[in-house]
Design an enzyme around this catalytic site. Sequence first.
Site, PDB file in Angstrom:
ATOM      1  CG  ASP A  94      -8.465  -4.958  -2.328  1.00  0.00           C
ATOM      2  OD1 ASP A  94      -9.635  -4.760  -2.002  1.00  0.00           O
ATOM      3  OD2 ASP A  94      -7.824  -4.215  -3.090  1.00  0.00           O
ATOM      4  CG  HIS A 104      -2.115   0.856   1.024  1.00  0.00           C
ATOM      5  ND1 HIS A 104      -2.066   2.227   1.144  1.00  0.00           N
ATOM      6  CD2 HIS A 104      -3.375   0.536   0.670  1.00  0.00           C
ATOM      7  CE1 HIS A 104      -3.260   2.711   0.869  1.00  0.00           C
ATOM      8  NE2 HIS A 104      -4.074   1.715   0.572  1.00  0.00           N
TER       9      HIS A 104
END
Length: 386
Positions: free
Chosen positions: A323, A269
């Site tokens: 996710d 991320h």
Amino acid sequence: MVAEAGIQATAPVYRPGLEGVPATQSAVCDIDGQQGILSYRGYRVEDLAAQSTFLETTYLLIWGELPDAEQLAAFEQEVQMHRRVSFRIRDMMKSFPSQGHPMDALQASAASLGLFYSRRALDNPEYIYGAVVRLIAKIPTMVAAFQLIRKGQDPIQPRDDLAYASNFLYMLTEQEPDPLAARIFDACLILHAEHSLNASTFSARVTASTLTDPYAVVASAVGTLAGPLHGGANEDVLEMLEEIGSEDQVEPWLDRAIAEKRKIMGFGHREYKVKDPRAVILQKLAEQLFDSFGHDPLYDLARKLEAAAAERLGPKGIYPNVDFYSGLVYRKLGIPEDLFTPIFAIARTAGWLAHWKEQLGANRIFRPTQIYTGYPSRELTPIEDR
Ligand code: ACO
């Protein structure tokens, strides 16, 4: 002139992906990527996921404060009253190719709302309230409608006696969901509702800055969310786990993937250098679901992959993102894989609208600069001489 005034003229620095470049000021959401803390309007996402509902969180994100009981009841009732979509939109959706991706169907359907509600009064709080209500109410109905339409069925109408999350699952599966499943799904919507200036929210703000209508704002954000580096990754996570196949294949598969410089889906991320706090909560929600409705062996594989990846990628600050576990939760709820990203869009509509409203409050059209790398001035050769 600048040099004469004693100020050093510096060449603009190009930062690919605008990494680290503030592109707006915002009071909606804060991320502490080193400590793994995410808060909406100052409230920790863990507290909201445990104690709030998606509609209450939506109200908080958009209007900046938690509603009182009366405000929340009024908002819930307005949303409930606007869940239906026009038969013209349903007919339009029936002409979409059934093999098309539901994100493309959603983008087109969201944009089509602008044809029906074209009056634009961006400085009128009632207009803003009405547009928020319509989008929050109708996006789930359109996602569920396309799911039934592509199976050759007629969409079913929303049920007024069901709350937001239950009603969506009912419209999707044609069955009233178990209350625990609905509560967990609602918490998933809270977790996906907002995440500061990610690609789709930036896209929403750029579109908002032109003072177009909110349906165009949401449609442009949906298109941006569809890509595999953004919202599309949770579909790929399940594919990846299925490709790995068994727990004994996790380590060799991961070593191969790293050697081939492949991205491990659901990991990494731009903001977080530790495990994404939403992944921590989603993992707990997944476990709750498995305890109540039966285990999923892909979960064991996912945990093994997380442990193996922590050794190899952890030192680079690459850990599971939102996710990684969301797909496993949705799979257990019986949701088809290509609806994972549209569900993300249902939730993120709240964040996009919060940024739309904030952008309108201090608007300046986005118009960044560029560093030109093309040809210098050239003579045009007539076509017969080329
Ligand atoms: N697997 C393996 N290596 C990775 C991963 C990953 N998932 N993510 C980043 N890296 C490595 C890169 O290879 C790179 O290594 P290098 O410095 O040796 O070349 C380094 O980490 C930096 O990677 P970038 O791609 O530059 O990081 P960036 O901040 O641009 O990317 C992103 C963030 C796009 C999320 C990336 O981690 C990724 O592609 N992850 C997989 C897709 C995914 O899960 N997306 C969902 C994100 S969450 C969301 O949008 C809701």
